[in-house]
Design an enzyme around this catalytic site. Structure first.
Site, PDB file in Angstrom:
ATOM      1  N   SER A 126       0.812  -1.220   0.000  1.00  0.00           N
ATOM      2  CA  SER A 126       0.000   0.000   0.000  1.00  0.00           C
ATOM      3  C   SER A 126       0.845   1.269   0.000  1.00  0.00           C
ATOM      4  CB  SER A 126      -0.880  -0.010   1.252  1.00  0.00           C
ATOM      5  OG  SER A 126      -1.414   1.271   1.480  1.00  0.00           O
ATOM      6  N   GLU A 128       0.185   3.627   1.749  1.00  0.00           N
ATOM      7  CA  GLU A 128       0.262   4.053   3.149  1.00  0.00           C
ATOM      8  C   GLU A 128       1.657   3.828   3.725  1.00  0.00           C
ATOM      9  OE1 GLU A 128      -2.694   6.172   4.393  1.00  0.00           O
ATOM     10  OE2 GLU A 128      -1.672   5.178   6.057  1.00  0.00           O
ATOM     11  N   TYR A 150      -1.533   0.313  10.699  1.00  0.00           N
ATOM     12  CA  TYR A 150      -1.817  -0.322   9.400  1.00  0.00           C
ATOM     13  C   TYR A 150      -0.606  -0.193   8.473  1.00  0.00           C
ATOM     14  CZ  TYR A 150      -3.708  -0.771   4.650  1.00  0.00           C
ATOM     15  OH  TYR A 150      -3.903  -1.122   3.332  1.00  0.00           O
TER      16      TYR A 150
END
Ligand code: NAP
Ligand code: G4F
Length: 326
Positions: A126, A128, A150
Site C-alpha cells: 500500500s 500508506e 496499518y
C-alpha cells in the site's frame, strides 16, 4: 490446449476481491476464495459470482486453515488481498491489524513454501507505507515512513514478501497500490462516505455530512483498473514490485467539489461539518504515485479518470438509495 489456470483470492468478499474475481473468471480461471466465518454472510459484492467460484473457509490468523485452503485449491496463483484495511481502525485495534495485515502475509508465504513453492504470489502492499513522504512523487525506490499501525503492518508484509523471494525463490510480487475506489468501496472510507451522503442529501434523506481532515491529498484511481495490474504482475517472467497510481493527486475538498456538482450544488459549505471524531492521531498529508515502471514493463495505465470515478460513485449511490427507499 493447456489446462485452465486457477487462482486463490484471499479477501474475495472485499472491494478488490470482487473485481479481481470477475477479471479472472473472464480469463477462464478456476477461482477459489478464502472466506472467514461470520455470523451473517458478507457475500454482497460477490453474490453475482457465487455459481462461478468456490469458497473455502479460512482465516489469515489461522495457519492450518491457510495450508488446507492452498492444498484444496491447488492454485497456480494466490492473490493476498485480505487485511484489516481501514487505517482509522488500526489505532483502535493495532494488534489485530498486525496479526492480520502483517503476520497474515507470512502465514500465506509459509503455506506456499509448505504446499507448493511454485505458486505465484501477489501481496497487496500500500501507498500508506510512504506515510510522511520522503519524495514527491513516490516510486518503488522511495523510502517508507509509515504513519499508522496499518502502514507498519503493510511494511512488514512488503519486506517479508521480498525476503521469501530472495531466500526461497518464491515468485512473490508486491503491488504498491495507491488509493482506489469504486461503487463497491466500503462505506467508512472517505470517498464512499461522501458519495453516499451526497446521494442521500440529493434524495432528501440526510441534511449534512460530518468529516475529519479535508486537506489531505490522495492519488485516487478506479479499483477495476487496479486489479488488472495485479494480474499483469503475476504474468511476467520475473517477480518484481510495482507502484500502481494515476499520477494525479486531489484533496478531500476537490472530491467534495466534483461530487456536489453532480447534484448541482456549487457551494457545499453548509452541508459539510468537521468533526474531531474523524481526525487521526497522525495523518498522511499527501500521496502521489509515479507508475512509470508499471506502464513500461506491464503496459498498464488507468482507464477511468478522477471525475469519471467521482461521478460513477455518486450516480451509483443515488440509484442504490432510491432502491432502498422505494
Ligand atoms: P476491503 O474491501 O476492506 O476487503 C478486505 C477483505 O479482507 C475482506 O474480504 C475481508 O473479509 C477480508 N479479511 C479481513 N480480515 C480477514 C481475516 N482475518 N481472514 C481472512 N480474510 C479477512 O479491502 P480492499 O479495499 O478490497 O483492499 C484489498 C487489499 O488491498 C487490502 O489488503 C488492502 O489493505 C490493500 N490496499 C487497498 C487499497 C485501496 O485503496 N483499496 C490501497 C492499497 C492497498 P470480510 O468480508 O469477512 O470482512
Ligand atoms: O478513505 P480513507 O479512510 O483512506 P486511507 O486512510 O487513505 O486508506 C486507504 O488507502 C490506502 C492506500 O493509500 C489503503 F492502503 C488503505 O487500506 C485504505 O484503502 O481516508 C483518506 C483521507 C485521510 O486523510 C483521512 O484523514 O480522508 C481523510 N478523511 C477526512 N474525513 C476521512 C474522513 N477519512 C475517513 N475514512 N472518514 C472521514 O470522515
Amino acid at each position: 490446449m493447456g489446462k485452465n489456470k486457477s487462482a486463490l483470492i484471499t479477501g474475495i468478499t472485499g472491494q478488490d476481491g470482487s473485481y479481481l474475481a470477475e477479471l479472472l473468471i473472464e480469463k477462464k480461471y478456476k477461482v477459489y476464495g478464502l472466506v472467514r466465518r461470520t455470523s451473517t454472510e458478507s457475500n454482497e459484492r460477490i453474490q453475482h459470482l457465487l455459481n462461478k467460484i468456490e469458497l473455502i473457509d479460512g482465516d489469515l490468523i489461522d495457519q492450518n486453515s491457510i495450508i488446507n485452503a492452498i492444498k484444496q485449491a491447488d492454485p497456480d496463483e494466490i492473490y493476498n488481498l485480505a487485511a484489516q484495511s481501514f487505517v482509522k481502525t488500526s489505532w483502535q485495534q493495532p494488534i489485530l491489524t498486525g496479526e492480520v495485515t502483517g503476520l497474515g502475509v507470512i502465514r500465506m508465504l509459509e503455506g506456499i513454501k509448505t504446499v507448493n513453492d511454485k505458486i505465484r504470489f501477489y501481496q497487496a502492499s500500500s501507498s500508506e507505507m510512504f506515510g510522511k513522504v520522503h519524495e514527491i512523487p513516490q516510486k518503488e525506490t522511495t523510502p517508507f515512513h509509515p504513519r499508522s499501525p496499518y502502514g507498519v503492518a503493510k511494511v512488514y508484509g512488503h519486506y517479508i514478501t521480498q525476503n521469501y523471494r530472495e531466500s526461497y525463490g518464491i515468485f512473490g510480487c508486491n503491488g504498491i497500490l495507491f488509493n482506489h475506489e469504486s461503487p463497491r468501496r466500503g462505506i467508512e472510507f472517505v470517498t464512499r462516505k461522501i458519495s453516499n451522503a451526497i446521494a442521500r442529501i440529493h434524495l432528501g434523506l440526510q441534511k449534512e455530512i460530518s468529516l475529519g481532515n479535508l486537506d489531505s491529498k490522495r492519488d485516487w484511481g478506479f479499483a477495476g483498473d487496479y486489479v488488472r495490474a495485479m494480474w499483469l504482475m503475476l504474468q511476467q517472467e520475473k517477480p518484481e514490485d510495482y507502484v500502481i497510481a494515476t499520477g494525479e493527486t486531489h484533496s478531500i475538498r476537490d472530491f467534495l467539489d466534483i461530487a456536489f456538482k453532480r447534484i448541482d450544488i456549487e457551494d457545499w459549505s453548509n452541508y459539510v461539518k468537521q468533526d474531531p471524531r474523524f481526525m487521526r492521531p497522525a495523518e498522511v498529508d499527501l500521496l502521489l504515485g509515479d507508475a512509470s515502471k508499471a506502464r513500461k514493463n506491464l503496459g498498464w495505465k488507468p482507464e477511468v479518470n478522477f471525475k469519471q470515478l467521482v461521478d460513477m460513485m455518486v450516480d451509483n449511490d443515488i440509484k442504490m438509495n432510491k432502491l432502498l427507499n422505494k
